[in-house]
Design a protein around this motif. Sequence first.
Motif, PDB file in Angstrom:
ATOM      1  N   CYS A 106       1.197  -1.875   0.426  1.00 50.77           N
ATOM      2  CA  CYS A 106      -0.473   0.373  -0.065  1.00 50.77           C
ATOM      3  C   CYS A 106       0.980   1.440  -0.539  1.00 50.77           C
ATOM      4  O   CYS A 106       0.250   2.370   0.078  1.00 50.77           O
ATOM      5  CB  CYS A 106      -1.268  -0.168   0.754  1.00 50.77           C
ATOM      6  N   GLY A 107       1.943   1.492   0.068  1.00 53.13           N
ATOM      7  CA  GLY A 107       3.229   2.439   0.382  1.00 53.13           C
ATOM      8  C   GLY A 107       2.867   2.882   1.784  1.00 53.13           C
ATOM      9  O   GLY A 107       1.640   3.020   2.543  1.00 53.13           O
ATOM     10  N   GLY A 108       4.305   3.567   2.405  1.00 55.39           N
ATOM     11  CA  GLY A 108       3.599   4.474   3.328  1.00 55.39           C
ATOM     12  C   GLY A 108       3.856   5.826   2.801  1.00 55.39           C
ATOM     13  O   GLY A 108       3.699   6.739   2.322  1.00 55.39           O
ATOM     14  N   HIS A 109       3.409   6.036   4.615  1.00 57.00           N
ATOM     15  CA  HIS A 109       2.650   7.498   4.532  1.00 57.00           C
ATOM     16  C   HIS A 109       2.661   8.256   5.519  1.00 57.00           C
ATOM     17  O   HIS A 109       2.704   7.749   6.940  1.00 57.00           O
ATOM     18  CB  HIS A 109       1.671   8.641   3.628  1.00 57.00           C
ATOM     19  N   TRP A 110       3.144   9.417   5.887  1.00 56.39           N
ATOM     20  CA  TRP A 110       3.134  10.472   7.382  1.00 56.39           C
ATOM     21  C   TRP A 110       1.343  10.579   7.573  1.00 56.39           C
ATOM     22  O   TRP A 110       0.675  10.745   7.023  1.00 56.39           O
ATOM     23  CB  TRP A 110       3.324  11.865   7.851  1.00 56.39           C
ATOM     24  N   ALA A 114      -1.889  15.829  12.491  1.00 54.81           N
ATOM     25  CA  ALA A 114      -1.002  16.788  12.960  1.00 54.81           C
ATOM     26  C   ALA A 114      -0.452  15.903  14.185  1.00 54.81           C
ATOM     27  O   ALA A 114       0.457  15.795  13.926  1.00 54.81           O
ATOM     28  CB  ALA A 114      -0.974  17.587  12.425  1.00 54.81           C
ATOM     29  N   MET A 117       1.295  12.996  13.095  1.00 63.16           N
ATOM     30  CA  MET A 117       2.855  13.100  12.521  1.00 63.16           C
ATOM     31  C   MET A 117       3.493  13.954  12.940  1.00 63.16           C
ATOM     32  O   MET A 117       5.338  13.230  12.930  1.00 63.16           O
ATOM     33  CB  MET A 117       2.780  13.837  11.348  1.00 63.16           C
ATOM     34  N   ARG A 118       3.348  14.316  14.375  1.00 64.12           N
ATOM     35  CA  ARG A 118       4.416  14.841  15.237  1.00 64.12           C
ATOM     36  C   ARG A 118       5.226  14.047  15.878  1.00 64.12           C
ATOM     37  O   ARG A 118       6.848  13.779  16.170  1.00 64.12           O
ATOM     38  CB  ARG A 118       4.302  15.890  16.183  1.00 64.12           C
ATOM     39  N   ALA A 121       7.424  11.685  13.767  1.00 65.44           N
ATOM     40  CA  ALA A 121       8.632  12.660  13.697  1.00 65.44           C
ATOM     41  C   ALA A 121       9.875  11.921  14.427  1.00 65.44           C
ATOM     42  O   ALA A 121      10.548  11.915  14.386  1.00 65.44           O
ATOM     43  CB  ALA A 121       8.374  13.833  14.041  1.00 65.44           C
TER      44      ALA A 121
END
Lengths: 334, 334
Positions: A106-110, A114, A117-118, A121
């Motif tokens: 499926c592919g990765g993503h953030w 928000a 995602m932080r 990170a």
Amino acid sequence: MTNPVIIEVTRGPKVESIHRGAICVIDAEGKTVLSLGDVETPVFPRSAIKAIQALPLIESGTADAYGFGNKELSLVCASHSGEDEHIALARKMLKRASLNESCLECGGHWSSQAWVMRHQATLYKDTPPAICNNCSGKHTGFICTAAHCNIEPTGYIKRDHPIQQVINEALQDVTGTHHGEDICGTDGCSIPTYAIPLSAMARGFARMGAGSGLGAERAKAAKRLLTACMSEPFYMAGTGRFCTMLMELGNMRLFAKTGAEGVFCGAIPQFGLGIALKCDDGAMRASEAIMAAVFGHLMPKDDPLQEGLATLANPSVMNWNGWAVGEVRAQLPA
Amino acid sequence: MTNPVIIEVTRGPKVESIHRGAICVIDAEGKTVLSLGDVETPVFPRSAIKAIQALPLIESGTADAYGFGNKELSLVCASHSGEDEHIALARKMLKRASLNESCLECGGHWSSQAWVMRHQATLYKDTPPAICNNCSGKHTGFICTAAHCNIEPTGYIKRDHPIQQVINEALQDVTGTHHGEDICGTDGCSIPTYAIPLSAMARGFARMGAGSGLGAERAKAAKRLLTACMSEPFYMAGTGRFCTMLMELGNMRLFAKTGAEGVFCGAIPQFGLGIALKCDDGAMRASEAIMAAVFGHLMPKDDPLQEGLATLANPSVMNWNGWAVGEVRAQLPA
């Protein structure tokens, strides 16, 4: 046909932006309960039909073989936020089937959220891996099904792979449609997405909730999936997410699933109602608010849910100082 | 009046979503060059008119008193991404005026750009301070003006504060409109935003670019501001941002500034053209693509800019595997 305005967004004394769209509600007998705008032109359902795409996982005996309960089934139907609990559960499921997350295509993503995602990170230097994809639960379900059925999982995202074929058959059966290549696009997570009229999606979710118009095994599988999602709404989306909040509010009475580009599907199983809507412009702020308004329209006027639904249907527009400077107003005929 | 479809978003063989909107282009003589949809109903310009709001900073002598050059003036007209360079420059400007960033009343927020937010997450535990607000350059300009003019800055975001009054006077003069409380909303950064017809915004930016229809001092200030933005497009937005890319491409020939909720203003000073548009639904993906298409429409057909503009007007829709699965298609009459 120009779809009607279903959401107004105000700022101070004025309407600042508008969203148009179409809405369809069908009952268990296939009767139209509400129809607004063009509900017959096919649109891509995207992630809103994940519960239908999960039917083969149950029907093949995979879910039972690997001991998947409500949490796992909710995650399979999810567009999750990639919170640690989502990722841990997807990994646990893969382990049950002796699969490795490198099988996910499926592919990765953030994370779309928000705050998540932080947090990510602090864990990842580059784009998080495929297990963090919001669809990783669905994809985990796909490859677990392949493993259980002795199907080679490689290429399971392709239209002609046995996994996608059995999913497409279920989708055609439940929605009463026929899907050729001419209506096939590629989804964000790389599986096929077939354009379907909103009326057919609504009919499909009426059937999923009521069990009508489906074979006995399929009706049972559908009930099990919707029950799992309503029992474990956190795994369907995540902290503070609309689908999660709506189903928490609904307390086993409302099923709702968002899709990208302004699509929403839902069901009120006790009334045998299926719902499908799309905002023309793909805006999620609009599809969410109008979905809450549609539930409010369909539930009894004196139901205790109404207050919570009204809040979800008419959120404030906040500015950076935390002031309410406008509102999102769902527009439904009374 | 229903505005026309100006953007189609496709997926595979089908249009998945559409965006409607209105567009107005006016020349230096006030003649309409292009008018699409309803350009007379007032809409909130939001951040798209920051260059007009910056006129008092120049006209009051503040910019000269504090030695603000192109970078500083570009930042004053910016909706920046909160990159380290933006924040450092805003701080430097405040220092020049012996002001402290605690005077900023815009509120803080995480960057709109995911990669910047992930960087901020290494610097801040909670929401970043007001200096990181995308409007902190504009607000810095406001309080520097107050400081230079011996006006108490406290409350400078309020409609009746001398700073907002002088800005509103400039805005009315440049756009040829009259702004009462009845058309006043509160912006994301807490200053007043006045609803103005697109035709008036376009006229305003034609005047800003050409210097026509303005007093001599104002025309000079306008030219200085647009030149600063076109000279330093990074400070107007940031790395990978549309306004920055468009003005880098334009190489001193194109001025463009986005606003929230699908607004865009722009100018082609050499042709005396001013542009204003708004997407009905507030979508930035639509306002950006159509803005590039409008520039393409207005520039000579054989201009070397055309290739870059066409790319910006028709970006691909990518999925999580990095596959192009659709496209954003700007729809302008030939």
